[in-house]
Design a protein around this motif. Structure first.
Motif, short mmCIF file in Angstrom:
data_model
loop_
_atom_site.label_atom_id
_atom_site.label_comp_id
_atom_site.label_asym_id
_atom_site.label_seq_id
_atom_site.Cartn_x
_atom_site.Cartn_y
_atom_site.Cartn_z
N GLU A 3 -17.72 -33.94 20.12
CA GLU A 3 -19.17 -33.86 19.96
C GLU A 3 -19.80 -35.25 19.98
OE1 GLU A 3 -22.67 -31.80 19.81
OE2 GLU A 3 -20.64 -31.00 20.00
N ILE A 4 -19.08 -36.25 19.50
CA ILE A 4 -19.62 -37.60 19.47
C ILE A 4 -19.99 -38.09 20.87
CG2 ILE A 4 -17.31 -38.65 19.58
CD1 ILE A 4 -18.34 -40.95 17.89
N ILE A 5 -19.27 -37.67 21.89
CA ILE A 5 -19.58 -38.12 23.25
C ILE A 5 -20.94 -37.60 23.69
CG2 ILE A 5 -18.88 -37.95 25.67
CD1 ILE A 5 -16.00 -37.98 24.78
N LYS A 6 -21.20 -36.34 23.43
CA LYS A 6 -22.50 -35.76 23.78
C LYS A 6 -23.62 -36.44 23.01
CE LYS A 6 -20.60 -31.13 24.68
NZ LYS A 6 -20.64 -29.71 24.25
N LEU A 66 -21.22 -45.79 33.67
CA LEU A 66 -21.93 -44.54 33.93
C LEU A 66 -22.16 -44.29 35.42
CD1 LEU A 66 -24.58 -44.85 31.08
CD2 LEU A 66 -22.35 -43.72 30.98
N GLY A 67 -22.07 -45.34 36.22
CA GLY A 67 -22.25 -45.19 37.66
C GLY A 67 -23.68 -44.95 38.10
N ASP A 68 -24.64 -45.27 37.24
CA ASP A 68 -26.05 -45.04 37.55
C ASP A 68 -26.68 -46.37 37.98
OD1 ASP A 68 -28.77 -44.45 37.63
OD2 ASP A 68 -28.67 -43.11 35.90
N GLU A 69 -27.11 -46.43 39.24
CA GLU A 69 -27.62 -47.69 39.80
C GLU A 69 -28.95 -48.13 39.19
OE1 GLU A 69 -27.70 -47.72 44.02
OE2 GLU A 69 -25.51 -47.54 44.22
N LYS A 70 -29.61 -47.25 38.45
CA LYS A 70 -30.89 -47.66 37.87
C LYS A 70 -30.72 -48.80 36.87
CE LYS A 70 -31.20 -44.44 33.93
NZ LYS A 70 -31.90 -43.25 33.41
N TYR A 71 -29.50 -49.00 36.36
CA TYR A 71 -29.28 -50.05 35.37
C TYR A 71 -29.10 -51.43 36.01
CZ TYR A 71 -28.64 -46.15 32.17
OH TYR A 71 -28.82 -45.00 31.43
N ILE A 313 -15.09 -48.40 16.86
CA ILE A 313 -14.13 -48.77 17.90
C ILE A 313 -12.77 -49.13 17.28
CG2 ILE A 313 -13.65 -50.26 19.87
CD1 ILE A 313 -16.63 -50.97 19.94
N GLY A 314 -12.81 -49.91 16.22
CA GLY A 314 -11.57 -50.37 15.62
C GLY A 314 -10.71 -49.25 15.09
N PHE A 315 -11.33 -48.27 14.45
CA PHE A 315 -10.55 -47.14 13.95
C PHE A 315 -10.06 -46.26 15.10
CE2 PHE A 315 -12.90 -47.60 9.71
CZ PHE A 315 -11.84 -48.28 9.13
N LEU A 316 -10.86 -46.10 16.13
CA LEU A 316 -10.36 -45.36 17.31
C LEU A 316 -9.17 -46.08 17.92
CD1 LEU A 316 -13.51 -44.15 19.31
CD2 LEU A 316 -11.88 -42.76 18.04
N ASN A 317 -9.25 -47.40 17.99
CA ASN A 317 -8.14 -48.18 18.52
C ASN A 317 -6.90 -48.01 17.65
OD1 ASN A 317 -7.18 -50.40 20.41
ND2 ASN A 317 -6.88 -51.39 18.44
N GLY A 318 -7.10 -48.03 16.33
CA GLY A 318 -5.97 -47.82 15.42
C GLY A 318 -5.34 -46.46 15.61
N GLU A 388 -16.87 -47.76 24.82
CA GLU A 388 -15.50 -47.63 24.35
C GLU A 388 -15.18 -46.19 23.93
OE1 GLU A 388 -12.87 -49.76 24.26
OE2 GLU A 388 -14.10 -51.14 25.43
N VAL A 389 -16.11 -45.53 23.28
CA VAL A 389 -15.88 -44.13 22.89
C VAL A 389 -15.70 -43.26 24.14
CG1 VAL A 389 -16.89 -42.09 21.80
CG2 VAL A 389 -17.01 -44.31 20.65
N LEU A 390 -16.55 -43.49 25.14
CA LEU A 390 -16.42 -42.72 26.39
C LEU A 390 -15.03 -42.92 27.01
CD1 LEU A 390 -19.80 -43.22 28.28
CD2 LEU A 390 -18.97 -41.15 27.20
N LYS A 391 -14.57 -44.16 27.04
CA LYS A 391 -13.27 -44.45 27.66
C LYS A 391 -12.12 -43.89 26.83
CE LYS A 391 -15.02 -48.77 29.63
NZ LYS A 391 -15.00 -50.26 29.52
N ARG A 392 -12.22 -44.01 25.53
CA ARG A 392 -11.09 -43.65 24.67
C ARG A 392 -11.02 -42.15 24.40
NH1 ARG A 392 -9.12 -48.36 21.83
NH2 ARG A 392 -10.28 -50.22 22.51
N LEU A 393 -12.15 -41.53 24.17
CA LEU A 393 -12.12 -40.10 23.86
C LEU A 393 -12.33 -39.24 25.10
CD1 LEU A 393 -14.04 -39.87 20.45
CD2 LEU A 393 -11.58 -40.05 20.88
#
Length: 396
Positions: A3-6, A66-71, A313-318, A388-393
Protein backbone atom coordinates in the motif's frame (compact mmCIF):
# COMPACT_ATOMS: atom_id res chain seq x y z
CA UNK A 1 1.62 -4.35 -4.24
CA UNK A 2 2.45 -2.78 -0.90
CA UNK A 3 0.00 0.00 0.00
CA UNK A 4 2.90 2.35 0.69
CA UNK A 5 3.79 2.37 -3.03
CA UNK A 6 0.35 3.61 -4.02
CA UNK A 7 0.37 6.21 -1.27
CA UNK A 8 3.82 7.48 -2.20
CA UNK A 9 2.86 7.70 -5.85
CA UNK A 10 -0.11 9.90 -4.99
CA UNK A 11 1.89 12.01 -2.54
CA UNK A 12 4.78 12.77 -4.85
CA UNK A 13 3.06 13.05 -8.21
CA UNK A 14 0.23 15.24 -6.94
CA UNK A 15 1.80 17.07 -3.99
CA UNK A 16 5.60 17.07 -3.53
CA UNK A 17 6.79 17.38 -7.11
CA UNK A 18 4.19 20.02 -8.07
CA UNK A 19 5.19 22.10 -5.04
CA UNK A 20 8.80 22.26 -6.23
CA UNK A 21 7.82 22.75 -9.85
CA UNK A 22 5.92 25.85 -8.77
CA UNK A 23 9.13 27.31 -7.29
CA UNK A 24 10.76 27.57 -10.70
CA UNK A 25 11.93 31.14 -11.22
CA UNK A 26 11.13 31.95 -14.85
CA UNK A 27 12.48 35.49 -14.63
CA UNK A 28 15.87 35.14 -12.96
CA UNK A 29 16.69 31.47 -13.37
CA UNK A 30 16.89 28.53 -11.06
CA UNK A 31 14.38 28.08 -8.27
CA UNK A 32 13.14 30.46 -5.60
CA UNK A 33 15.10 30.00 -2.41
CA UNK A 34 12.53 30.19 0.37
CA UNK A 35 8.93 29.57 1.35
CA UNK A 36 8.35 30.40 5.02
CA UNK A 37 6.14 28.50 7.46
CA UNK A 38 3.16 30.72 6.61
CA UNK A 39 3.63 29.83 2.93
CA UNK A 40 4.94 33.22 1.88
CA UNK A 41 7.16 32.90 -1.18
CA UNK A 42 10.35 34.93 -0.71
CA UNK A 43 11.25 35.89 -4.27
CA UNK A 44 14.27 37.89 -3.11
CA UNK A 45 15.75 35.11 -0.95
CA UNK A 46 19.25 33.87 -1.67
CA UNK A 47 19.51 30.70 -3.74
CA UNK A 48 21.63 27.99 -2.18
CA UNK A 49 23.71 25.69 -4.33
CA UNK A 50 22.88 22.69 -2.16
CA UNK A 51 19.17 23.24 -2.73
CA UNK A 52 19.70 23.76 -6.46
CA UNK A 53 21.84 20.60 -6.73
CA UNK A 54 19.27 18.58 -4.82
CA UNK A 55 16.47 19.81 -7.09
CA UNK A 56 18.65 18.87 -10.06
CA UNK A 57 19.14 15.39 -8.62
CA UNK A 58 15.46 14.96 -7.75
CA UNK A 59 13.98 15.81 -11.14
CA UNK A 60 16.71 13.89 -12.96
CA UNK A 61 15.83 10.82 -10.92
CA UNK A 62 12.10 11.44 -11.24
CA UNK A 63 12.62 11.00 -14.96
CA UNK A 64 15.00 8.05 -14.58
CA UNK A 65 12.72 6.24 -12.13
CA UNK A 66 9.26 7.10 -13.45
CA UNK A 67 10.07 7.51 -17.13
CA UNK A 68 8.00 10.67 -17.44
CA UNK A 69 9.70 13.26 -19.66
CA UNK A 70 7.79 16.14 -18.09
CA UNK A 71 10.37 16.15 -15.28
CA UNK A 72 13.39 16.71 -17.53
CA UNK A 73 12.81 20.46 -18.17
CA UNK A 74 12.77 21.03 -14.41
CA UNK A 75 16.09 19.23 -14.08
CA UNK A 76 17.47 21.32 -16.94
CA UNK A 77 16.37 24.53 -15.22
CA UNK A 78 18.47 23.60 -12.21
CA UNK A 79 21.36 22.43 -14.40
CA UNK A 80 21.47 25.65 -16.42
CA UNK A 81 21.43 27.75 -13.27
CA UNK A 82 24.16 25.70 -11.64
CA UNK A 83 26.42 26.31 -14.62
CA UNK A 84 25.57 30.00 -15.09
CA UNK A 85 25.39 31.13 -11.47
CA UNK A 86 27.15 28.73 -9.08
CA UNK A 87 30.31 27.73 -10.93
CA UNK A 88 33.22 30.02 -10.14
CA UNK A 89 35.00 30.77 -13.45
CA UNK A 90 38.08 32.14 -11.72
CA UNK A 91 38.95 29.75 -8.90
CA UNK A 92 36.85 26.72 -9.74
CA UNK A 93 34.28 24.93 -7.64
CA UNK A 94 30.80 26.11 -6.74
CA UNK A 95 29.73 28.95 -4.46
CA UNK A 96 27.68 28.30 -1.34
CA UNK A 97 24.92 30.67 -2.51
CA UNK A 98 23.97 33.41 -4.95
CA UNK A 99 21.40 36.18 -4.68
CA UNK A 100 17.98 36.01 -6.31
CA UNK A 101 19.43 37.34 -9.57
CA UNK A 102 22.22 34.77 -9.67
CA UNK A 103 25.11 36.94 -8.48
CA UNK A 104 27.54 35.48 -5.90
CA UNK A 105 26.30 35.95 -2.34
CA UNK A 106 28.32 33.61 -0.13
CA UNK A 107 31.47 32.56 -2.00
CA UNK A 108 32.54 29.96 0.57
CA UNK A 109 33.82 26.78 -1.07
CA UNK A 110 32.64 23.83 1.01
CA UNK A 111 33.50 20.22 0.26
CA UNK A 112 29.94 19.15 1.11
CA UNK A 113 28.60 21.64 -1.43
CA UNK A 114 30.97 20.48 -4.18
CA UNK A 115 29.83 16.93 -3.51
CA UNK A 116 26.15 17.68 -3.98
CA UNK A 117 26.86 19.44 -7.24
CA UNK A 118 28.65 16.29 -8.44
CA UNK A 119 25.71 14.21 -7.26
CA UNK A 120 23.16 16.26 -9.18
CA UNK A 121 25.30 16.58 -12.30
CA UNK A 122 25.95 12.83 -12.43
CA UNK A 123 22.26 12.00 -12.31
CA UNK A 124 21.49 14.69 -14.86
CA UNK A 125 24.05 13.16 -17.20
CA UNK A 126 22.34 9.78 -16.77
CA UNK A 127 18.95 11.34 -17.50
CA UNK A 128 19.89 13.67 -20.36
CA UNK A 129 23.06 12.25 -21.89
CA UNK A 130 24.59 15.74 -21.73
CA UNK A 131 28.34 15.17 -21.85
CA UNK A 132 29.00 18.67 -20.52
CA UNK A 133 27.29 17.69 -17.26
CA UNK A 134 29.61 14.72 -16.89
CA UNK A 135 32.65 16.86 -17.67
CA UNK A 136 31.59 19.39 -15.03
CA UNK A 137 31.06 16.66 -12.45
CA UNK A 138 34.55 15.30 -13.08
CA UNK A 139 36.03 18.79 -12.86
CA UNK A 140 34.40 19.28 -9.47
CA UNK A 141 35.74 15.95 -8.29
CA UNK A 142 39.18 17.19 -9.29
CA UNK A 143 38.56 20.34 -7.23
CA UNK A 144 37.75 18.22 -4.18
CA UNK A 145 40.75 15.96 -4.68
CA UNK A 146 43.26 18.76 -5.23
CA UNK A 147 41.91 21.57 -3.04
CA UNK A 148 39.64 20.09 -0.34
CA UNK A 149 41.63 17.31 1.27
CA UNK A 150 44.93 16.37 2.85
CA UNK A 151 46.74 13.06 3.25
CA UNK A 152 44.36 12.02 6.02
CA UNK A 153 41.13 12.59 4.12
CA UNK A 154 38.60 15.28 3.36
CA UNK A 155 38.48 18.72 4.96
CA UNK A 156 35.53 21.06 5.17
CA UNK A 157 35.32 24.80 4.43
CA UNK A 158 37.46 27.16 2.36
CA UNK A 159 37.47 30.73 1.13
CA UNK A 160 36.64 31.47 -2.49
CA UNK A 161 40.28 30.91 -3.51
CA UNK A 162 40.54 27.80 -1.28
CA UNK A 163 42.31 29.38 1.64
CA UNK A 164 41.56 28.18 5.20
CA UNK A 165 38.06 28.90 6.52
CA UNK A 166 36.25 27.96 9.73
CA UNK A 167 33.52 25.35 9.44
CA UNK A 168 30.45 27.02 10.93
CA UNK A 169 28.25 25.68 8.15
CA UNK A 170 28.57 22.02 9.11
CA UNK A 171 29.64 22.28 12.73
CA UNK A 172 26.96 22.19 15.42
CA UNK A 173 26.48 21.36 19.09
CA UNK A 174 29.09 23.83 20.24
CA UNK A 175 32.08 22.36 18.39
CA UNK A 176 34.11 23.50 15.39
CA UNK A 177 35.12 20.47 13.37
CA UNK A 178 38.05 19.97 11.01
CA UNK A 179 36.37 16.87 9.59
CA UNK A 180 32.79 15.64 9.73
CA UNK A 181 31.08 12.34 9.14
CA UNK A 182 28.38 14.20 7.21
CA UNK A 183 30.75 15.59 4.60
CA UNK A 184 32.55 12.27 4.12
CA UNK A 185 29.18 10.50 3.76
CA UNK A 186 28.05 12.78 0.96
CA UNK A 187 31.38 12.84 -0.84
CA UNK A 188 30.99 9.06 -0.89
CA UNK A 189 27.40 9.37 -2.14
CA UNK A 190 28.43 11.78 -4.91
CA UNK A 191 31.39 9.70 -6.04
CA UNK A 192 29.22 6.57 -5.98
CA UNK A 193 26.72 8.16 -8.36
CA UNK A 194 29.51 9.41 -10.60
CA UNK A 195 31.05 5.94 -10.63
CA UNK A 196 27.68 4.36 -11.36
CA UNK A 197 27.04 6.49 -14.44
CA UNK A 198 30.64 6.72 -15.72
CA UNK A 199 33.05 4.47 -13.82
CA UNK A 200 36.77 5.24 -13.73
CA UNK A 201 39.76 4.00 -11.79
CA UNK A 202 39.85 7.35 -9.99
CA UNK A 203 36.30 7.10 -8.62
CA UNK A 204 36.84 3.47 -7.66
CA UNK A 205 40.08 4.21 -5.80
CA UNK A 206 38.63 7.14 -3.91
CA UNK A 207 35.52 5.18 -2.90
CA UNK A 208 37.65 2.33 -1.59
CA UNK A 209 39.64 4.83 0.45
CA UNK A 210 36.44 6.38 1.85
CA UNK A 211 35.02 3.00 2.85
CA UNK A 212 38.16 2.27 4.86
CA UNK A 213 37.92 5.68 6.53
CA UNK A 214 34.43 4.80 7.70
CA UNK A 215 35.66 1.46 8.99
CA UNK A 216 38.90 2.56 10.62
CA UNK A 217 38.36 6.20 11.62
CA UNK A 218 34.65 7.01 12.00
CA UNK A 219 33.09 3.82 13.33
CA UNK A 220 33.09 3.39 17.11
CA UNK A 221 32.84 -0.37 17.67
CA UNK A 222 32.35 -0.04 21.42
CA UNK A 223 29.24 2.12 20.97
CA UNK A 224 28.08 0.67 17.66
CA UNK A 225 27.82 4.08 16.00
CA UNK A 226 29.60 6.55 13.77
CA UNK A 227 31.21 9.52 15.46
CA UNK A 228 30.15 12.86 14.00
CA UNK A 229 32.63 15.70 14.53
CA UNK A 230 36.43 15.34 14.51
CA UNK A 231 39.64 17.27 14.76
CA UNK A 232 42.22 16.85 11.99
CA UNK A 233 43.51 13.61 13.58
CA UNK A 234 40.03 12.01 13.73
CA UNK A 235 39.63 12.49 17.45
CA UNK A 236 35.91 12.73 18.20
CA UNK A 237 34.97 16.13 19.58
CA UNK A 238 31.62 15.37 21.22
CA UNK A 239 29.52 12.54 22.61
CA UNK A 240 26.83 12.63 19.92
CA UNK A 241 24.78 9.85 18.36
CA UNK A 242 23.16 11.18 15.17
CA UNK A 243 20.32 8.75 14.59
CA UNK A 244 19.43 10.07 11.16
CA UNK A 245 22.99 10.06 9.85
CA UNK A 246 23.71 6.55 11.13
CA UNK A 247 20.67 4.95 9.50
CA UNK A 248 21.38 6.93 6.32
CA UNK A 249 25.03 5.90 6.34
CA UNK A 250 24.10 2.24 6.76
CA UNK A 251 22.24 2.02 3.48
CA UNK A 252 24.48 4.45 1.56
CA UNK A 253 27.58 2.44 2.47
CA UNK A 254 25.84 -0.74 1.31
CA UNK A 255 24.94 1.06 -1.92
CA UNK A 256 28.56 2.06 -2.51
CA UNK A 257 29.77 -1.51 -1.96
CA UNK A 258 27.12 -2.72 -4.40
CA UNK A 259 28.03 -0.17 -7.10
CA UNK A 260 31.71 -1.07 -6.73
CA UNK A 261 30.92 -4.77 -6.87
CA UNK A 262 33.01 -5.08 -3.70
CA UNK A 263 30.95 -7.69 -1.87
CA UNK A 264 33.17 -10.18 -0.10
CA UNK A 265 36.25 -7.95 -0.24
CA UNK A 266 37.95 -5.87 2.44
CA UNK A 267 35.71 -3.01 1.33
CA UNK A 268 32.52 -4.90 2.17
CA UNK A 269 31.28 -3.19 5.33
CA UNK A 270 28.07 -5.21 5.69
CA UNK A 271 28.94 -6.20 9.23
CA UNK A 272 29.40 -2.54 10.15
CA UNK A 273 26.18 -1.43 8.46
CA UNK A 274 24.31 -4.27 10.13
CA UNK A 275 25.51 -3.04 13.51
CA UNK A 276 24.47 0.53 12.72
CA UNK A 277 20.97 -0.54 11.65
CA UNK A 278 20.48 -2.79 14.66
CA UNK A 279 21.70 -0.09 17.03
CA UNK A 280 19.28 2.49 15.65
CA UNK A 281 16.40 0.03 15.84
CA UNK A 282 17.21 -1.00 19.40
CA UNK A 283 18.03 2.41 20.88
CA UNK A 284 16.27 5.07 18.80
CA UNK A 285 13.16 3.64 17.12
CA UNK A 286 10.16 4.11 19.39
CA UNK A 287 7.68 2.06 17.42
CA UNK A 288 6.65 4.82 15.04
CA UNK A 289 9.50 7.31 14.41
CA UNK A 290 13.06 8.37 15.18
CA UNK A 291 14.01 11.34 17.34
CA UNK A 292 16.71 13.56 15.92
CA UNK A 293 19.80 12.65 17.96
CA UNK A 294 21.24 11.94 21.39
CA UNK A 295 23.89 14.27 22.85
CA UNK A 296 25.72 13.29 26.04
CA UNK A 297 22.97 10.82 26.85
CA UNK A 298 20.10 13.28 26.35
CA UNK A 299 17.73 12.56 23.47
CA UNK A 300 16.53 15.47 21.34
CA UNK A 301 12.91 14.44 20.84
CA UNK A 302 12.33 16.61 17.77
CA UNK A 303 11.21 14.64 14.71
CA UNK A 304 12.90 15.92 11.55
CA UNK A 305 11.51 15.23 8.09
CA UNK A 306 14.77 13.93 6.62
CA UNK A 307 15.49 11.65 9.58
CA UNK A 308 12.14 9.91 9.12
CA UNK A 309 12.84 9.51 5.38
CA UNK A 310 16.24 7.95 6.04
CA UNK A 311 14.71 5.65 8.65
CA UNK A 312 12.28 4.29 6.06
CA UNK A 313 15.06 3.53 3.57
CA UNK A 314 17.48 2.31 6.21
CA UNK A 315 15.05 -0.14 7.76
CA UNK A 316 14.01 -1.41 4.33
CA UNK A 317 17.67 -1.91 3.55
CA UNK A 318 18.13 -3.78 6.83
CA UNK A 319 15.19 -6.01 5.97
CA UNK A 320 16.64 -6.81 2.55
CA UNK A 321 20.24 -7.28 3.69
CA UNK A 322 19.56 -9.32 6.83
CA UNK A 323 19.91 -13.07 6.64
CA UNK A 324 16.99 -15.34 7.39
CA UNK A 325 18.52 -16.12 10.79
CA UNK A 326 18.38 -12.45 11.88
CA UNK A 327 15.56 -12.15 14.41
CA UNK A 328 15.15 -8.47 13.48
CA UNK A 329 14.67 -9.06 9.75
CA UNK A 330 10.87 -8.80 9.61
CA UNK A 331 10.88 -6.20 12.37
CA UNK A 332 12.83 -3.87 10.09
CA UNK A 333 10.11 -4.05 7.43
CA UNK A 334 7.45 -3.33 10.04
CA UNK A 335 9.51 -0.40 11.30
CA UNK A 336 9.84 1.14 7.84
CA UNK A 337 6.10 0.93 7.27
CA UNK A 338 5.40 2.35 10.74
CA UNK A 339 7.64 5.38 10.10
CA UNK A 340 5.75 6.03 6.87
CA UNK A 341 2.48 6.00 8.82
CA UNK A 342 3.95 8.52 11.23
CA UNK A 343 5.19 10.66 8.35
CA UNK A 344 1.75 10.70 6.74
CA UNK A 345 0.13 11.82 9.97
CA UNK A 346 2.60 14.39 11.27
CA UNK A 347 5.22 15.41 8.68
CA UNK A 348 3.19 15.91 5.50
CA UNK A 349 1.63 19.38 5.52
CA UNK A 350 -1.90 19.22 4.12
CA UNK A 351 -2.31 22.97 3.78
CA UNK A 352 -3.04 24.15 0.26
CA UNK A 353 0.18 25.20 -1.47
CA UNK A 354 2.51 23.59 1.05
CA UNK A 355 4.71 20.50 1.09
CA UNK A 356 6.16 18.87 4.25
CA UNK A 357 6.95 20.29 7.67
CA UNK A 358 10.68 20.46 8.39
CA UNK A 359 10.38 19.56 12.07
CA UNK A 360 7.73 18.62 14.58
CA UNK A 361 7.85 18.35 18.36
CA UNK A 362 7.48 15.05 20.16
CA UNK A 363 3.71 15.55 20.22
CA UNK A 364 3.61 16.17 16.47
CA UNK A 365 3.23 19.95 16.62
CA UNK A 366 5.09 21.57 13.70
CA UNK A 367 7.81 24.10 14.42
CA UNK A 368 6.59 27.49 13.08
CA UNK A 369 10.16 28.82 12.95
CA UNK A 370 11.13 26.32 10.26
CA UNK A 371 10.56 27.10 6.60
CA UNK A 372 8.73 24.81 4.22
CA UNK A 373 11.49 25.38 1.67
CA UNK A 374 14.92 26.91 2.18
CA UNK A 375 18.61 26.26 1.63
CA UNK A 376 18.37 22.90 3.43
CA UNK A 377 14.72 21.93 3.18
CA UNK A 378 14.41 20.33 -0.22
CA UNK A 379 12.90 17.46 -2.25
CA UNK A 380 16.00 15.26 -1.98
CA UNK A 381 15.54 13.15 1.17
CA UNK A 382 11.85 12.52 0.66
CA UNK A 383 12.17 12.17 -3.12
CA UNK A 384 14.99 9.68 -2.66
CA UNK A 385 12.88 7.77 -0.15
CA UNK A 386 10.11 7.52 -2.76
CA UNK A 387 12.47 6.23 -5.43
CA UNK A 388 14.10 3.75 -3.05
CA UNK A 389 10.77 2.34 -1.87
CA UNK A 390 9.68 1.88 -5.50
CA UNK A 391 12.90 0.02 -6.31
CA UNK A 392 13.00 -2.09 -3.17
CA UNK A 393 9.35 -3.01 -2.71
CA UNK A 394 8.27 -2.81 -6.34
CA UNK A 395 10.48 -5.82 -7.05
CA UNK A 396 8.91 -7.95 -4.31
Amino acid sequence: MYEIIKELETEFKSHVFPFWMNLLDREQGGYYGEVDFNLNLKKDAVKGCILNSRILWTFSNAYLTLGDEKYLPYAKQAYDFLRSAFLDPEYGGVYWSVDAKGQPSDTTKHTYNQAFAIYGLSSYYAASGDEEALTTARQLMQVIETRCRDEGGYLEAFTRDFGPESNEKLSENGVMADRTMNTLLHVMEAYTELHRVAPTDATRDRLQEILLLFKNKLFNPELGRLEVFFDSEYNSLIDLHSYGHDIEAAWLIDRTVEVLGAEGTIYDLSRLTGILTRKIYDTAFDGHSLPAECEKGKVLETRVWWVECEAIIGFLNGWQKSGAEDVKKEEYLKAALAVWEYTKEYIIDRREGSCWYAEVAADGTPDPKKCIADAWTCPYHNGRMYFEVLKRLGEQ
